[in-house]
Structures are given as structure tokens and as C-alpha cells.
Design an enzyme around this catalytic site. Structure first.
Site, PDB file in Angstrom:
ATOM      1  N   GLU A   1       0.819  -1.221   0.000  1.00 43.12           N
ATOM      2  CA  GLU A   1       0.000   0.000   0.000  1.00 43.12           C
ATOM      3  C   GLU A   1       0.844   1.258   0.000  1.00 43.12           C
ATOM      4  O   GLU A   1       0.527   2.238  -0.675  1.00 43.12           O
ATOM      5  CB  GLU A   1      -0.964   0.005   1.196  1.00 43.12           C
TER       6      GLU A   1
ATOM      7  N   HIS B   1      -9.552  -4.783  10.589  1.00 37.86           N
ATOM      8  CA  HIS B   1     -10.205  -4.601   9.291  1.00 37.86           C
ATOM      9  C   HIS B   1     -11.487  -3.780   9.385  1.00 37.86           C
ATOM     10  O   HIS B   1     -12.269  -3.772   8.441  1.00 37.86           O
ATOM     11  CB  HIS B   1     -10.534  -5.963   8.673  1.00 37.86           C
TER      12      HIS B   1
END
Lengths: 365, 327
Positions: free
Chosen positions: B60, B129
């Protein structure tokens, strides 16, 4: 202690350097001297408290920026970390706008909003000037991605220090560069110390830092004597050619040395013994004497009959005068105002577009 | 009007913008050959090819930083975070590079990038998450933040976000992807919704419920029940965009009802609703007949246990209780 070594090859005779005209060579020398004098002047002004924050000096490393930048064509781009004044002047930024930025003035290259670590000149393909160690490495990759996407034959030269090679962002960038064949050149300017920590105490490696690129399938190379502008040009030149012709990345490691501290606030860099600081005066003196990029190149050009002692003195005098003028310019320039705090945050607001006029963007009173 | 899912609405927005502007490309993990982890980009790689829809390795920081660099050269990357929760590993690139490069360069450099993906709890995937970082993104001057609740808003706001010249953090929701809603037919012309304009999704004069993202649906559910069971009518204002923020719409509904409950999936401490509450007390103090109330996620990391996680997020029941406490 870094391992600069005298070149065994005479790099002045290689194709890329033999092609230089006498005028171009004098220009390269002049560029290095201008960086040296600008930073010497900036250091003086720092001591006079004309600026705040950090000042990371490039003195001693000039051949790296000037040699690399001298190879740039229209579609070649440069990005670096916080030790960014040398690259800025090398790409052609003016001393006035750079000194004014250090002084925090409105006439600075970033209108006084960036400071020493954040110089930019996108019109000269210079994308900063980045403060977070290694943080610029994905950006440099992005410039290369952009070139390839647009179908332009160019490269992105992304400079980083020897401390940055241990940041995750750099490794992620290497993986992507290798995976997608992006025309990026990572130039590790290895001055031996990540701040006050020697390479030996900060990096695990086999023969050198650049060698890590092999794990990503990326070609790598080294410049043993980063104070030799000819050697820098030769090795960086091959990487530029690879990027242009094959759109492939390269990692280069250039051994170099900084005479001053990590920043000017670095009190422990210049002591008599290692017990007092992280390097000794003797070590610094050794490099000043034997590996000074300006001294080294001056000597070569005199031997080649390209210039004379007298002419070099004139170049230096002109650089000193230019630096003084930039100090006057910076002194006489105005500071930004409190209103300037809120410009250059959002493009749409600055341009007063419909998007910029819709909704509240700032949350002050 | 035709109905499509929130997921299809986003997909349509990407498809149209890729065709409209050659500088627009999608990049992210599994967005191309896999068709997207949540199928939001389904079919786009097949249609537009490798150049316009790019599969990234799990990096990322690397690919978002790369996209920021590419945007400085004028490209318009649309980056998918498979979960917005993963912003943590790209935070330096988002905050310092996307968020600050324009300012630090004195306005010389633009960063027209979109970072998008789902930002929500409620799917039993645990604390790592389930982050909802719209408050964290919105605290960075230089970034814009959008949280659509419906298919229509998702499409209209995404198209605008891609055309915007500043970095836009676009927060979707896995629990909304499958929900259908009315979205104008592309045959009827280009459809966009400006950033910074809230939408009054239900009208009622007694209490204002102000929300964004999926919390808007919770607020609407509560409003139905309050109307049917208690005869209380609510304005439900969907902020849609957090930064820029539609302050006028907020003040308008507060002036109308004098009672406010903020519904916000953020945790309460420094959540978006904390900012809205501060704004209301500062600018509409005299309009208020009761303290501003909030319904947020319960202030603990997101729990896994499925039945308990339901209770951790704002529920219609909690909204109703708050409304009844100030009537």
C-alpha cells in the site's frame, strides 16, 4: 567511515565525458562552486538566526548532484530527500528564491511554506525536497510510472541517503520498479552516516547497500569516488541510457562525504575523538584534503587546460557575490501573512472554482 | 428510474471516467484480473486492459506513493485500498505526500488522486479490518473526504472526486455494496454530484438526525419507527461529504427542529460527530432546545463476536432512545 577510493580509471576519457566541451566543463565546475558558496552563506545566516528549523548542508557531496543532473534531458526528472539545496541549484533554481525560502519569505520557491527541506521547481522537473526519510522513494517511482504511462522516453532520478535504504517504502518501491520495469534510477548518496549512526551500525549488507537491488532483479552499480564528477557522470549516464532505451530501473550507490553535521544542529559530528562524537576531526580532514569534489575537478580542468587558477578564483568570487545578493534579496523580502496560511492548501479553492466555492473547506472561526 | 446496486454504480462511474479521460486509471490489489476483492471493478480490466486497470502487489505504501508521484505529472490515479483499514501502512504517503505536497511547494504541485475502498465495521472481521478513518483523513488540511450512503450518491460523487484537482479520500462500505437504489441512466447525460453538498433524505420538523455513510440508513430506520410508534418526525440529513462540509444545511435543519442527534460510525472521541457538535454549539447555540446528542460506535476496538459487533455499531434502537431522551 565511508570508503571513497581514488579512481583507477581515468573517467575523463569515457565517451560521455569526452563529449563535453570546455565551456560545459567550466559550467559544471561553476555549478559545484555555486552550491558550495550558497550553502556556506546559508550556514552563516543560520548562525545569525535568520532562519529557523533545520539546515542540512550538502557541502562535500556536490559532484553527485551536479554530475547526475548534467545528464538530464527534457523528460528526465529529479526528486530527493531533505538535503536538497544542491539538487535545487543544479537543476537551475535561482539562489534568490532558495535563500528567501530558507528565510521563510514570501519570495521563496515555496512562498516560505516549505523551508529548507522542501524546495520544489516542477518547471525544471524538480519534484522536491522531501522531509521523511525514504518517503520520496515511491514518489520517484510514480514519476517513472507517469513517464511510461504517457509513452515518454525519460527517467526519474530519485536520490536517497544511506539511512533511507532501511525504510520499508524504499523496498516496496524497488519491488514495483523491478516488477513493472519502470525507468527509475535510485541514487544512494552514501555519506557513511545516517544522521549520527555509521553504516556499520545501521545496515545489514554483504558488499554494499546497492547490492540489495539484486534481490529485486534490478541492475545495480557503484561509484567508488563520488568526489570525481567524471566518474559520477559515467556511471549515472549508463543508468540513464538503460532507463531511456530499455525502460529499466537501476540502483546506484555513490560513495561521498559530508563535511558538516547531519544538520547544523548536529553538535557531535566534529570532535577530537570517537568517544566524544560519531566521527573525528581527522576523518573529516582526510576527506576534505583528498576527496573534495571541487578541488578534484578544478585540478583536472587545470591539467586539461580547460581553465586556470585565476579563472576559478573569478568563478568563486562571482558565486560569493551571487550568494551575498541572495541574502540581501531574502532580507529585503516580506514574510508571508497570516492570510497566506490558507492558500495553496486546496487547488480548487485557490482557483475559486465551483468545487472550491462549494461547502466549507476550512474550520477556523 | 432504473435501480442498480451501490457496487454497480461505482463500477459505472469508473467505466465512464476511464473512457472520458485518458489520464484516469485504476490501481490496487486484485482490482484487475480478480475483478476486485468486492467486485467493485468487475469487468473493467477485460474491457480497458492492463494500462487502465492495474493489479498491484500488496504494497500500500509503495503503490499509493507511486500513484501520488504519477498524479504530480498529471495522471489521475484511482487507488483501491481493499479495506480503508489498511491506510495505516500507507499513512506517510497519504498524509505527508498527497496531503502536503501542494502546500509545501507553495501551490506549484497538484495531487489529483482518489483513494477509495470500504471503511466500515459490521462484517465480523475484527479490529484490524473495521476502521472508519474518515475523521482521521478529514483532520488533514489538503485532503478531501467523501462518504456516500446510496448508489446514486456513490456514482455521482465518485465521478466528481475523479475530476477534482485535489486528493479525495472516498469511503465506501461493504454492507452497502449490494444495496440497490435509483441511479440516473447514463443515456440521460453525465451525472455528477458536487462535493460539499449534503442531502436531506427525509423531512420532519421535530428532530434532526445528522449522519454520513451507512449511519444514514440507521437514521432513516430510526426515523420510520419514531414516526410510526411515537409520532415524532425527523429530518435526516446525509452529510455525504465530510470535507468540504455543507455547514449551511446543518445549520438549516438545526434551526428548523432545535433538537439534534448525530449518528456516526466513528468512535466518539474526535469522531466526525464531535466536530459537527462543536460547530452546532458555536453557530446555532440559540436555536437549540436540548443538548446535542450523539450515537457512535461503542468506544473500544471493533469486536469480532458477531452478535456483539452489531451492538457496537450505531443501531436504530440507540438512536430512538437518544431522540426520546431529548423530546
Amino acid at each position: 567511515m565511508p570508503v571513497l577510493a581514488e579512481s583507477t580509471t581515468d573517467f575523463s576519457k569515457t565517451e560521455i565525458n569526452a563529449a563535453l566541451t570546455a565551456e560545459q566543463k567550466r559550467h559544471l565546475l561553476r555549478d559545484m562552486i555555486r552550491i558550495r558558496e550558497f550553502e556556506t552563506g546559508a550556514f552563516e545566516q543560520y548562525q545569525k538566526k535568520k532562519m529557523g528549523g533545520f539546515l542540512h548542508l550538502y557541502i562535500g557531496q556536490e559532484a553527485v548532484a551536479v554530475g547526475s543532473v548534467s545528464l538530464m534531458g527534457d523528460n528526465d526528472h529529479v526528486i530527493t530527500a531533505y538535503r536538497d539545496h544542491g539538487h535545487a541549484l543544479a537543476v537551475g533554481m535561482g539562489m534568490d528564491e532558495c535563500m528567501a525560502e530558507l528565510f521563510g519569505k514570501r519570495t521563496g520557491c515555496s512562498k516560505g511554506k516549505g523551508g529548507s527541506m522542501h524546495f520544489f521547481a516542477p518547471d525544471k522537473n524538480y519534484w522536491g525536497g522531501h522531509g521523511i526519510v525514504g518517503g520520496q522513494t515511491p514518489l520517484g517511482l510514480g514519476l517513472a510510472f507517469g513517464l511510461k504511462y504517457k509513452g515518454l522516453k525519460g527517467c526519474s532520478m530519485c536520490f536517497l541517503g544511506d539511512g533511507a535504504v532501511n525504510q520499508g517504502a524504499y523496498h516496496e518501491s524497488l519491488n514495483l520498479a523491478g516488477l513493472w520495469d519502470l525507468p527509475v534510477i535510485y541514487v544512494i548518496e552514501n555519506n557513511g552516516y545516517s544522521m549520527g549512526t555509521s553504516q556499520k551500525r545501521s545496515s545489514a549488507f554483504n558488499t554494499c547497500l546497492a547490492e540489495r537491488a539484486a534481490g529485486y532483479g534490478i541492475i545495480w552499480d557503484v561509484v567508488r569516488n563520488g568526489s570525481d564528477l567524471y566518474e559520477v557522470r559515467e556511471v549515472v549516464g549508463r543508468a540513464v541510457e538503460r532507463a531511456h532505451a530499455e525502460s529499466r530501473p537501476t540502483v546506484l550507490e555513490i560513495s561521498t562525504y559530508r563535511y558538516e553535521g547531519h544538520s547544523v544542529a548536529d553538535a557531535k559530528h566534529n570532535k577530537q575523538t570517537l568517544q566524544e562524537g560519531y566521527r573525528t576531526k581527522d576523518e573529516i580532514e582526510h576527506y576534505r584534503k583528498n576527496f573534495d569534489p571541487i578541488g578534484n575537478f578544478s585540478e583536472k580542468l587545470i591539467q586539461e587546460g580547460v581553465t586556470t587558477e585565476e579563472e576559478i578564483k573569478e568563478i568563486r568570487k562571482a558565486a560569493v557575490a551571487e550568494t551575498r545578493a541572495s541574502v540581501t534579496f531574502a532580507d529585503q523580502s516580506a514574510f508571508p501573512t497570516a492570510e497566506d496560511l490558507l492558500t495553496d492548501v486546496y487547488s480548487e479553492v485557490d482557483h475559486n472554482t465551483l468545487a472550491g466555492r462549494t461547502g466549507r473547506h476550512f474550520f477556523n472561526d | 428510474m432504473r435501480t442498480i446496486t451501490y457496487r454497480q454504480a461505482l463500477n459505472e462511474a469508473f467505466d465512464e471516467e476511464i473512457q472520458r479521460d485518458p489520464n484516469v486509471f485504476l490501481i490496487g490489489e486484485e482490482v484487475a484480473e480478480y475483478d476486485g476483492a468486492y467486485k467493485v471493478t468487475q469487468g473493467l480490466w477485460k474491457k480497458h486492459g492492463d494500462k487502465r486497470v492495474v493489479d498491484s502487489p500488496i504494497s500500500e505504501s509503495g503503490f499509493i506513493g507511486m500513484a501520488v508521484g504519477a498524479s504530480m505529472l498529471g495522471l489521475r490515479p484511482v487507488c483501491e485500498l481493499m479495506f480503508w483499514s489498511f491506510y495505516t501502512v500507507a499513512w506517510d504517503q497519504i498524509a505527508n505526500n498527497a496531503g502536503m505536497v501542494r502546500y509545501m511547494s507553495g501551490g506549484l504541485i497538484n495531487c489529483p488522486i482518489v483513494i477509495r475502498g470500504p471503511a466500515n465495521g459490521g462484517t465480523n472481521v475484527g479490529a484490524t479490518h473495521s476502521h472508519t478513518p474518515e475523521n482521521i483523513m478529514a483532520t488533514i488540511p489538503g485532503l478531501k473526504v467523501v462518504c456516500p450512503a446510496t448508489a446514486r450518491d456513490a456514482k455521482g460523487l465518485m465521478k466528481t472526486a475523479i475530476r477534482d484537482n485535489d486528493p479525495v479520500m472516498f469511503m465506501e462500505n461493504t454492507m452497502l455494496y449490494g444495496l440497490e437504489g435509483e441511479v440516473p441512466d447514463p443515456a440521460d447525460g453525465d451525472f455528477t454530484i458536487p462535493l460539499g453538498v449534503a442531502d436531506l433524505k427525509r423531512e420532519g420538523g421535530d428532530v434532526s438526525l445528522i449522519a454520513h455513510g451507512r449511519s444514514v440508513l440507521i437514521a432513516l430506520e430510526a426515523a420510520e419507527i419514531l414516526s410510526a410508534e411515537h409520532g415524532i418526525e425527523c429530518d435526516v440529513l446525509d452529510l455525504r461529504s465530510i470535507r468540504p462540509l455543507d455547514e449551511e444545511a446543518i445549520l438549516e435543519t438545526v434551526a428548523k427542529t432545535s433538537r439534534v442527534v448525530l449518528v456516526d460510525e466513528n468512535k466518539p472521541f474526535c469522531g466526525v460527530s464531535a466536530q459537527i457538535a462543536a460547530l452546532i454549539q458555536e453557530k446555532a447555540f440559540d436555536d437549540l432546545d436540548a443538548p446535542v446528542q450523539r450515537v457512535c460506535s461503542i468506544d473500544a476496538p471493533a469486536i469480532y463476536s458477531p452478535p456483539v459487533e452489531k451492538e457496537q455499531l450505531p443501531t436504530a434502537r440507540r438512536v430512538i432512545d437518544k431522540v426520546l431522551s431529548i423530546i
